[in-house]
Each structure stands twice: as structure tokens, then as C-alpha cells.
Design an enzyme around this catalytic site. Structure first.
Site, PDB file in Angstrom:
ATOM      1  N   GLY A 143       0.120   8.102   1.133  1.00  0.00           N
ATOM      2  CA  GLY A 143      -0.188   9.519   1.350  1.00  0.00           C
ATOM      3  C   GLY A 143      -1.140  10.095   0.319  1.00  0.00           C
ATOM      4  O   GLY A 143      -1.764  11.130   0.544  1.00  0.00           O
ATOM      5  N   ASN A 144      -1.268   9.422  -0.842  1.00  0.00           N
ATOM      6  CA  ASN A 144      -2.231   9.870  -1.854  1.00  0.00           C
ATOM      7  C   ASN A 144      -3.663   9.772  -1.372  1.00  0.00           C
ATOM      8  O   ASN A 144      -4.555  10.390  -1.944  1.00  0.00           O
ATOM      9  CB  ASN A 144      -2.125   8.978  -3.105  1.00  0.00           C
ATOM     10  CG  ASN A 144      -0.959   9.347  -3.982  1.00  0.00           C
ATOM     11  OD1 ASN A 144      -0.684  10.520  -4.183  1.00  0.00           O
ATOM     12  ND2 ASN A 144      -0.262   8.346  -4.498  1.00  0.00           N
ATOM     13  N   ASP A 159      15.148   6.268  12.125  1.00  0.00           N
ATOM     14  CA  ASP A 159      16.500   6.835  12.145  1.00  0.00           C
ATOM     15  C   ASP A 159      16.630   7.580  13.472  1.00  0.00           C
ATOM     16  O   ASP A 159      16.321   8.772  13.558  1.00  0.00           O
ATOM     17  CB  ASP A 159      16.692   7.753  10.934  1.00  0.00           C
ATOM     18  CG  ASP A 159      18.091   8.362  10.901  1.00  0.00           C
ATOM     19  OD1 ASP A 159      18.875   8.126  11.852  1.00  0.00           O
ATOM     20  OD2 ASP A 159      18.395   9.074   9.929  1.00  0.00           O
ATOM     21  N   TYR A 168      -6.333   2.954   7.213  1.00  0.00           N
ATOM     22  CA  TYR A 168      -5.157   2.857   8.075  1.00  0.00           C
ATOM     23  C   TYR A 168      -4.970   4.194   8.771  1.00  0.00           C
ATOM     24  O   TYR A 168      -4.726   5.210   8.111  1.00  0.00           O
ATOM     25  CB  TYR A 168      -3.898   2.527   7.262  1.00  0.00           C
ATOM     26  CG  TYR A 168      -3.944   1.139   6.658  1.00  0.00           C
ATOM     27  CD1 TYR A 168      -3.679   0.027   7.443  1.00  0.00           C
ATOM     28  CD2 TYR A 168      -4.269   0.947   5.321  1.00  0.00           C
ATOM     29  CE1 TYR A 168      -3.744  -1.257   6.903  1.00  0.00           C
ATOM     30  CE2 TYR A 168      -4.329  -0.331   4.780  1.00  0.00           C
ATOM     31  CZ  TYR A 168      -4.071  -1.424   5.571  1.00  0.00           C
ATOM     32  OH  TYR A 168      -4.127  -2.680   5.053  1.00  0.00           O
ATOM     33  N   TYR A 180      -9.866  -0.700   2.990  1.00  0.00           N
ATOM     34  CA  TYR A 180      -9.326  -0.534   4.342  1.00  0.00           C
ATOM     35  C   TYR A 180      -8.988   0.913   4.678  1.00  0.00           C
ATOM     36  O   TYR A 180      -8.590   1.674   3.812  1.00  0.00           O
ATOM     37  CB  TYR A 180      -8.033  -1.347   4.498  1.00  0.00           C
ATOM     38  CG  TYR A 180      -8.245  -2.718   5.107  1.00  0.00           C
ATOM     39  CD1 TYR A 180      -8.709  -2.860   6.404  1.00  0.00           C
ATOM     40  CD2 TYR A 180      -7.967  -3.865   4.382  1.00  0.00           C
ATOM     41  CE1 TYR A 180      -8.914  -4.109   6.954  1.00  0.00           C
ATOM     42  CE2 TYR A 180      -8.168  -5.127   4.928  1.00  0.00           C
ATOM     43  CZ  TYR A 180      -8.651  -5.240   6.217  1.00  0.00           C
ATOM     44  OH  TYR A 180      -8.843  -6.475   6.756  1.00  0.00           O
ATOM     45  N   ASP A 201       0.816  -1.217   0.000  1.00  0.00           N
ATOM     46  CA  ASP A 201       0.000   0.000   0.000  1.00  0.00           C
ATOM     47  C   ASP A 201       0.851   1.269   0.000  1.00  0.00           C
ATOM     48  O   ASP A 201       0.374   2.337  -0.383  1.00  0.00           O
ATOM     49  CB  ASP A 201      -0.948   0.013   1.212  1.00  0.00           C
ATOM     50  CG  ASP A 201      -2.213  -0.815   0.920  1.00  0.00           C
ATOM     51  OD1 ASP A 201      -2.305  -1.381  -0.182  1.00  0.00           O
ATOM     52  OD2 ASP A 201      -3.087  -0.893   1.798  1.00  0.00           O
ATOM     53  N   ASP A 233      26.122   5.886  12.491  1.00  0.00           N
ATOM     54  CA  ASP A 233      24.764   6.419  12.324  1.00  0.00           C
ATOM     55  C   ASP A 233      23.884   5.273  11.817  1.00  0.00           C
ATOM     56  O   ASP A 233      23.995   4.872  10.661  1.00  0.00           O
ATOM     57  CB  ASP A 233      24.794   7.584  11.332  1.00  0.00           C
ATOM     58  CG  ASP A 233      23.470   8.330  11.294  1.00  0.00           C
ATOM     59  OD1 ASP A 233      22.542   7.919  12.022  1.00  0.00           O
ATOM     60  OD2 ASP A 233      23.362   9.314  10.543  1.00  0.00           O
TER      61      ASP A 233
HETATM   62 CU   LIG Z   1      -7.254  -7.280   7.674  1.00  0.00          CU
END
Ligand SMILES: [Cu+2]
Length: 629
Positions: free
Chosen positions: A300-301, A435, A378, A376, A293, A576
């Protein structure tokens, strides 16, 4: 002008970057814009930048040349320069919204599809909901000539307000070549009736029968946080927000004020991939069902516009989010990010032997965003607590992806919801890219296992246990799994900075909400999402290593991203480092997940571990609520 180099690209900047690239590279209608993202400045540039100084802004634009079938990575300076133009032969673009619309129109007018629908008693194609599912690389051999393809599960939506997933149309799919919007094949297997029952869920259909008295969140003095552009200050926390077309919500530059000294904890945190492999053994391509996804759609679309009183309660500050679509058009989502505070119950309490009580209520700051990708939802929720904890919680809701089954024939990998209506088993696997910079960039990652000696001379009463700490010294050995029997967790420490006990300061990643991938590691999805076979990966920070399944998972054969990078086995001690944490849910659908699934949660905690000298919540002032003791 943006206030900070990490601010997301504004609508003007998105439009300008695309205009520059069109002009400088003479782009035409065959060129689509796959992702237009902020080209984030390096840590060195950020460290040198001073508030108010000039900012060099650039966009990282992935272009798809549909005429040539060629993907190009570019970097465009907002100063008018094209700084990178780098064709990537063999890579394929994510599925783009305008393409999907054109391809669905083609599929709906295909005579084979129309005839297949009619045979199933569906005369009106406008009542058919088609989805655009990527193929992975499970492309039928005779169609496998390098084209981008998708296939179209279908549902019958008999009225405009019907549940879109209640009537899956069995055995009928179109396979569409995306770049030419051409139906290249129709798969049509008879004998699977469309499930008959409607299962509505809208308020006028279900009634609001359970009605409780009003519960209002009142903050009479207003919110305790300030938002300056994309920077948030709350309690002792300071951080920046970001949002992009691919990952959605991003958290930057997280700092905590430790008694007047601001200390850095994280440079950048995001959910860098989300893959949903289905475990469906059914006919007609059901095994193909697996979607990235993030990398194949761009989470973000699909950002929701949030509503006060429904999505969020209390004193809310919203931020709008903007993306450029495949055609280069800029779209802004009003209220795409919600910022607010929540009461979290008791932060700490003690009743002394003399009856003296000290109790503090806890609060958390919430930055959240919700995306809807087909069936869905999220929700991405980042929480910041007064005890120094950071939590990420995914909220999963929406409608189960259904398929039709032959009534009376049992399906081995799906839940029977109703007559002929099946919800196949599947998993939602998220990969967080963390990070962290604990008091600076040079950190080490330590695995902590709790162990007990066998009862005997080292453990005479059998009660004793100790912890064994192991530094994960290089990338090959830093591919780790959970071990609940050893109460395993991982610490990120700064070896050059010790606390008052002489131990390095650190934060620990507490694994939870883990699900083990059920797909064989050598299966198509097992190769393409190889990251999911370890809960923890650690890599050396590298600006272009951002996505754990690689930059372009669409129809990619796999083993890109984490497995490829870590083959170099770079050293990790006092470097790092970036942590990649895989978590998620194994979704064996319940009847109670239907017709709309109550929120399921999955996530992780980052907790200070020797970072502070004492509980950072110890001097939180008592609650002044009028309803308190
Ligand atoms: Cu599911």
C-alpha cells in the site's frame, strides 16, 4: 470524525496517532514507524455499533527502534492512550522507504562500488539505478550477526528516459546494513559485460503507430452506484472499502440485497501476502532473490495515483488513500482507488422454440488500485457481478527484472532477451485472506470432488459421475491442494441456514490461476513462504492472525503464520472460519514480455452455491442502450 469504525485512518488520524505515541513513549529519531494501520474493531464491537454512535478509533503501529534493533507492536487510541506497547525481540522491521534512500546514497559513495562501476566503464554514479533487495536469511555467515541487511542489484541508466532495466550491471552488489546505512561488503565479480541495447518504451521513443478510432464509455445518466464515505452501493451489493499501507486495497462487510433481505457474505477480504521467489541459480547472491512485496515492503506504500481515461474509463469515482511513512510523515495519494462499472457482455440469454428472445447484458462493479514496486506493477481488481459472483483479479505488468549474463553462455533458469540480457524465471504467489460470513459467522468449509465409478455395475454406460462432499473439520486436514482431475472446489456453507431444497446456503471458491511453487519446501524461501505449498488453508477466525507468512517476514527464518497457527489444529465445523487461497503465475519470461510486459491476469471467483433460490440476475432489466436491438 470518521463515519464508520472500518473507515481507513484519515490523514489527521494518522498524524495524531503518531504524535500520541511519540509523546507517550518519548520516541526519538531512532524510532521508525514501520506500519501504521487501523486497529480494526472486533466483530462483536461492529455488530453492536449503530450508525451515528461514538466510534472508538485506534491505530496499530509497529515501531522499529533502530538504535536497539528492537521491534515493538503498539496500539494507540485516538483518545490519547497507548493501549499496547509490546516489544518483540528477534523480529525485524520491513524495509522502509527513507532508510532505502539513505542506504543507496551510502552505496553510491562507497569507493569499492565507484571503482567497480568505473572498471565497467560507468563514470557517473547518478546514472546507476540501485534496488534494495531483502536478504531473506541467506546472509553470508560472516555478516550474520542479527543486523538487517539488503543488497543492491544495479542497472546503468545512460539517459534519464532510458529503460531502467535494459543495462543490468553484472557481478556488482553492495551489501548494506540498513540501520547504520553502512556498506558492509561489496561483491564484485569481473567478466560479465553490461548488455548494450537500450530497449526504450516511452511514447516519444516507440511512436504510437497503432491508432484506432476513439472508444468512449458514455453513461449519459451518470453512474449507477453511490459512494458514501467508504461505503459503496451498487445494484444489490453493499460493501465498504478500506486501504492500508501493508495490504493496499481491502474489502469489508459485503452484503447482497436478496429481494429486500440484506444478507451478509463476507466480513473482510484482502490480499494478505504476495511473494515473488526467483529460480535463478546464478552467481553472486542471485539465489537470494525473493521478495515479500506485502510483508517486507508494504504494498500500500506504493499506490499509484490513477488517471481518468488512462487507468480507468467511464463514470469514475476516485478515493484518495493515505499512509504514514517511517518518519511519521503522512502522504496522501490522490485517486488511489478507482470505482466504476464495466459492461461484461451477455449476462444470460435464451431463444425459445417459438422465436421469443430474452437477453440481458451484464455489468460489474470494479474497485481497483495499482501499486508499483520497483520494476513491477500489481493491479488489484475486485469485481462484483449481477449474478452474485465476486471475482478478484491481479493484473501484473511492468518491466521484467533483468540480470546480465556472459554472452554465449547459456543460463539454465533464465530467458535470453537479447545479447547478455537475461530475465530469470520466477513466480508471483498471492495469498488471499477471505473472512467470509455466509449469512452469519458460523460456517463450515466443504470440499467437493467430482468422481466416477469404474465402468461396471455402478456405472453401466461409463458416463455417470457423482460428487463427494467432505467437511474440512479441523485445520490440519484443511490444508488442501487443487485437483483438476476431480474438478475440485471448496464451499463455505452455513449449516444453520438452509435454502428451499433443504441444503445449507453457501458460496464456493473456484480455484483457478494456480501455480505450484518450484522452490524446495525446505529451502530458505520454502520455509519463509510455507503457505504457498497449499492452495487452500482454513483457520479459525482470530483477529491477530492476518498475514500468512507471519507479521514480520523480514529476515525471518520462516514457518511463521499459517504453519504455526494451524499446528493447534483447531476445529472448524460451524465456526467463524477464514479461507486462505494461494494463487499466482509461473513466469517464464517471453520475448513479448519485453520491454514492458502486457498485463497478465491471475485470480479467483467466489460464486453463490445454493445461497440464492434462483439466479439473482434473472430480473435484471433489459439494456436501454440506443445501440441495442
Ligand atoms: Cu513476473
Amino acid at each position: 470524525m470518521p463515519a464508520h469504525p472500518l473507515d481507513p485512518l484519515s490523514p489527521d488520524e494518522l498524524a495524531t496517532a503518531i504524535a500520541i505515541l511519540r509523546r507517550e513513549q518519548q520516541l526519538g529519531p531512532q524510532h521508525l514507524f514501520v506500519f501504521t494501520l487501523l486497529d480494526e474493531p472486533s466483530k462483536t464491537v461492529l455488530a453492536a455499533w449503530q450508525q451515528g454512535a461514538a466510534i472508538d478509533r485506534a491505530a496499530r503501529i509497529t515501531v522499529w527502534d533502530r538504535a536497539e534493533g528492537l521491534l515493538i507492536e503498539s496500539v494507540v487510541g485516538l483518545d490519547g492512550t497507548v493501549r499496547r506497547w509490546d516489544p518483540q525481540p528477534g523480529q525485524k522491521a520491513a524495509l522502509l522507504g527513507p532508510e532505502a534512500i539513505a542506504c543507496i546514497a551510502a552505496a553510491k559513495s562507497d569507493p569499492r562500488v565507484i571503482e567497480g562501476l568505473q572498471r565497467r566503464g560507468i563514470e557517473d554514479v547518478s546514472q546507476v539505478h540501485m534496488e534494495t533487495w531483502p536478504f531473506g536469511i541467506d546472509v553470508p555467515e560472516h555478516l550474520d550477526d542479527g543486523r538487517r541487511l539488503f543488497w543492491t542489484p544495479m542497472w546503468h541508466r545512460s539517459t534519464p528516459d532510458a529503460n531502467q532495466y535494459a543495462h543490468p550491471i553484472g557481478g556488482l552488489h553492495a551489501i548494506v546494513a540498513i540501520d547504520t546505512a553502512e556498506v558492509v561488503e561489496v561483491e564484485d565479480t569481473d567478466g560479465i559485460p553490461t548488455p548494450p541495447n537500450a530497449w526504450p518504451y516511452r511514447l516519444h521513443q516507440t511512436g504510437g503507430n497503432v491508432k484506432l478510432k476513439a472508444l468512449d464509455i458514455i453513461q449519459p445518466e451518470g453512474a449507477s452506484f453511490t459512494v458514501d464515505g467508504w461505503e459503496v452501493n451498487w445494484d444489490r451489493w453493499r460493501f465498504r472499502l478500506g486501504h492500508c499501507q501493508r495490504e493496499g486495497l481491502v474489502i469489508h462487510d459485503v452484503r447482497f440485497d436478496d429481494n429486500g433481505q440484506e444478507r451478509k457474505i463476507a466480513h473482510r477480504m484482502s490480499i494478505a501476502e504476495l511473494v515473488i521467489p526467483y529460480g535463478d541459480v546464478g552467481i553472486n547472491g542471485a539465489a537470494r532473490k525473493a521478495a515479500f512485496d506485502t510483508g517486507e515492503f508494504g504494498l500500500g506504500n506504493y499506490t499509484n495515483s490513477l488517471t481518468l481515461g488512462c487507468d480507468c474509463l467511464g463514470e469514475i469515482v476516485y478515493l484518495d488513500t493515505s499512509i504514514a511513512d517511517a518518519a511519521g510523515e503522512v502522504h496522501t495519494v490522490k485517486n488511489g482507488i478507482c470505482l466504476h462499472e464495466e459492461d461484461t457482455g451477455i449476462l444470460w440469454k435464451h431463444t425459445d422454440t417459438d422465436g421469443h428472445v430474452e437477453v440481458r447484458r451484464g455489468r460489474r462493479f470494479v474497485a481497483s488500485s495499482i501499486a508499483t514496486i520497483d520494476n513491477y506493477e500489481y493491479g488489484y481488481f475486485w469485481y462484483f457481478y449481477q449474478d452474485g459472483t465476486i471475482e478478484f483479479e491481479a493484473k501484473l505488468t511492468g518491466i521484467l527484472l533483468t540480470r546480465a549474463g556472459v554472452p554465449g553462455v547459456e543460463h539454465p533458469s533464465a530467458t535470453l532477451l537479447d545479447e547478455g540480457l537475461l530475465a530469470p524465471y520466477h513466480q508471483h504467489l498471492f495469498c488471499a485472506r477471505l473472512d467470509l460470513d455466509i449469512d452469519g459467522e458460523n460456517n463450515s468449509v466443504v470440499e467437493v470432488n467430482s468422481l466416477a465409478h469404474p465402468m461396471g455395475s455402478d456405472n453401466p454406460a461409463g458416463n455417470a459421475y457423482f460428487v463427494r462432499e467432505t467437511v474440512l473439520s479441523s485445520e490440519a486436514g484443511a490444508q488442501r491442494d487443487i485437483d483438476p482431475y476431480a474438478n475440485r472446489y471448496w464451499k463455505v456453507v452455513n449449516p444453520s441456514k438452509t435454502n428451499h431444497t433443504g441444503n445449507p446456503v453457501g458460496y464456493k471458491l473456484m480455484p483457478s490461476s494456480v501455480t505450484w511453487p518450484m522452490a524446495d519446501a525446505e529451502s530458505v524461501i520454502g520455509k519463509r513462504a510455507r503457505f504457498m505449498y497449499h492452495q487452500l488453508w482454513v483457520t479459525r477466525q482470530q483477529a491477530d492472525e492476518l498475514y500468512p507468512a507471519g507479521d514480520h517476514p523480514y529476515q525471518h527464518e520462516g514457518l511463521d503464520g499459517l504453519p504455526r497457527w494451524t499446528a493447534a489444529d483447531r476445529a472448524l465445523e460451524n465456526e467463524d472460519v477464514v479461507l486462505w487461497y494461494t494463487f499466482g503465475t509461473n513466469h517464464i519470461p517471453r520475448l513479448e514480455d519485453w520491454p514492458v510486459m502486457p498485463v497478465e491476469r491471475s485470480g479467483f471467483h467466489l460464486k453463490p452455491n445454493g445461497f440464492f433460490a434462483r439466479s439473482p440476475g434473472i430480473d435484471v432489466a433489459p439494456s436501454e442502450s440506443k445501440h441495442c436491438c
